[in-house]
Write an enzyme that holds these catalytic residues in place. Structure first.
Site, PDB file in Angstrom:
ATOM      1  N   LYS A  71       0.823  -1.210   0.000  1.00  7.96           N
ATOM      2  CA  LYS A  71       0.000   0.000   0.000  1.00  7.96           C
ATOM      3  C   LYS A  71       0.863   1.267   0.000  1.00  7.96           C
ATOM      4  O   LYS A  71       0.420   2.324  -0.403  1.00  7.96           O
ATOM      5  CB  LYS A  71      -0.969  -0.029   1.171  1.00  7.96           C
ATOM      6  N   ASP A  72       2.108   1.128   0.461  1.00  8.86           N
ATOM      7  CA  ASP A  72       3.021   2.273   0.387  1.00  8.86           C
ATOM      8  C   ASP A  72       3.224   2.758  -1.047  1.00  8.86           C
ATOM      9  O   ASP A  72       3.457   3.948  -1.271  1.00  8.86           O
ATOM     10  CB  ASP A  72       4.399   1.894   0.945  1.00  8.86           C
TER      11      ASP A  72
END
Ligand SMILES: *Cc1c(COP(=O)(O)O)cnc(C)c1O
Length: 495
Positions: A113-114
């Site tokens: 998700k980064d």
């Protein structure tokens, strides 16, 4: 280029408006008016670029009104410096003659998700300036673990934004909780909610739909916004790593010019794999996109039968980020593959919200099957895949990635396809120590932070720095609220 709603093509927005609004007013998802095509020599051109340069190259064609130098600044802030532990950002490892693994977990929270949440805040902050929005954005997040931390890291100290994360007191792991309550940054807040994830989520939804609260906050110069994966600003940065992986294979001589590859993606909300489909539409040589699910196999059934049916129990698995029954981003795929038939999409989505199910027409189902293969694994297969990968290749994978490796095996056994395939690895094994230790047959697994060292000792693999540092971090947040009182921390945060 304008963006249109998947439920009504006449509803148009600029890129900046689409990113600020997140969702179309009709409930549809804002999607590019046309998917840009890369020039014929694009892969050759991008081959020798850094990841950051590839970001600018791809994003440029989607974001009218943003200059290359702006995008370059955002890409540097998002992926540069110390933010990612690997200089390649999304490195591709070779597993065997035809199998590769793209690691998307070298960012500050050790999960994929980064990749998007490092970029979205800069796009959003800039979009506020480019649209006529005068207020600043307060991001509210309800999280079952991973998204909250990734959003906190992404938004920390970004202009014209604040972020407040709610997590269920009894619904996240000890490591996940520590990651959040030790978060640094001047514009962040974290608060736990008595109850489970549903309580936190429905509490946040209630705050979003509270007109009185919205009016009150507007007078103080704030509006509430979300960072969830239906925002175009989260899908877009994900397209880059599909192109990037292909360029890396090309540069390494693993594929010839124009030779197609498959990608196999552990899938929940369908955001990650959808970005792969857009990469294909842009011209990245991709043959099949392999959609891997855990025992919440609603997507497997859909792709294989054409019937989407969420009326089934939700299973809690060891790959919790894929424990999802409604894959919101599927709507964008239906829009594309139906020839952008907005009426049809609106009709399917109405059926989904009324009855929890819809059936796509056979021609559309066939088009989906031409692009996608789908499979799923149960818990034992997932653990076996972790153990086997370690035993055969000394390569440590997390349960989400293990789901993908196992489904790839199914795909190859079923089809005999020996096309080079990139498995998309979405989390560091150290984020899911308990399950990984269990899969590796460790009889007396340690708890909490001690499990990090235990896994490292057994495998000789270093604990990722952001997790190793947790030991030394101060706890900054310890508020707990009842679900009915969730407005109180919001008011205090924006006072
Ligand atoms: C969110 C997540 C997924 C699922 O990605 P989608 O874009 O929702 O399909 C898979 N693995 C991990 C580790 C995640 O955090």
């Amino acid at each position: 280029m304008n963006y249109v709603s998947t439920r009504n093509k006449d509803l148009r927005m600029t890129p900046a408006q689409a990113i600020v609004k997140g969702l179309a007013p009709d409930g549809g998802l804002m999607t590019p008016g046309v998917i840009p095509r890369l020039p014929a020599n694009a892969m050759e051109t991008m081959k020798d670029m850094s990841y950051r340069q590839r970001v600018v190259y791809i994003l440029n064609s989607y974001l009218e009104g943003f200059s290359s130098s702006e995008l370059n600044n955002y890409a540097s802030a998002a992926y540069g410096g110390e933010r990612f532990s690997d200089p390649d950002v999304a490195p591709v490892m070779q597993i065997d003659g035809t199998t590769y693994c793209m690691e998307l977990w070298h960012g500050p929270t050790c999960a994929f998700k980064d990749m998007a949440l490092q970029m979205l805040p800069h796009l959003l902050s800039a979009s506020l300036g480019k649209s006529d929005e005068k207020k600043s954005a307060c991001i509210l997040v309800a999280t079952s673990g991973d998204t909250g931390k990734a959003a906190l890291e992404g938004f920390r100290d970004v202009d014209r934004t604040r972020i407040l994360v709610f997590y269920p007191k009894d619904g996240v792991s000890e490591i996940q909780e520590l990651q959040m309550v030790t978060q640094e940054g001047g514009n962040v807040g974290v608060c736990s909610v008595v109850g489970n994830f549903d309580d936190a989520q429905s509490g946040v939804k209630a705050l979003f739909s509270d007109k009185r609260l919205a009016d009150e906050l507007a007078q103080r110069g704030w509006f509430l916004s979300s960072a969830n994966s239906i925002n175009w600003g989260r899908v877009l940065p994900q397209i880059v790593y599909y192109a990037s992986a292909y360029c890396d294979l090309l540069r390494a001589g693993a594929v010839g010019k124009g030779q197609a590859v498959n990608f196999c993606v552990p899938t929940g909300n369908f955001g990650n794999i959808l970005a792969g489909y857009y990469a294909k539409l842009m011209g990245v040589p991709i043959k099949k996109l392999i959609c891997a699910s855990n025992s919440n196999n609603v997507l497997t059934d859909f792709i294989n039968s054409g019937v989407y049916d969420r009326n089934r129990p939700l299973h809690n698995t060891i790959s919790p980020s894929m424990d999802i029954l409604i894959s919101s981003n599927l709507e964008r795929l239906l829009f594309e593959l139906s020839g952008r038939d907005d009426k049809l999409v609106a009709d399917y989505m109405a059926q989904l919200s009324e009855n929890g199910t819809y059936r796509v027409e056979p021609a559309l189902r066939d088009r989906i099957q031409k692009q996608f293969y789908a499979g799923y694994t149960d818990e034992d297969q997932t653990k076996a895949a972790i153990a086997e990968m370690w035993k055969e290749h000394s390569y440590l994978i997390d349960p989400h990635t293990a789901v993908a490796f196992h489904v790839l095996e199914q795909y190859r056994a079923e089809t005999g396809d020996d096309t080079p395939t990139v498995v998309v690895s979405t989390a560091s094994a150290f984020k899911f120590c308990d399950s990984v230790l269990d899969a590796l047959g460790v009889r007396a697994p340690k708890k909490g932070l001690a499990a990090l060292d235990q896994l490292s000792d057994i495998t000789g693999v270093e604990v990722p720095a952001p997790l190793a540092r947790l030991k030394d971090r101060q706890v900054r947040f310890n508020a707990v609220v009842e679900k009915k009182d969730m407005e109180i921390p919001v008011q205090a945060f924006l006072a």
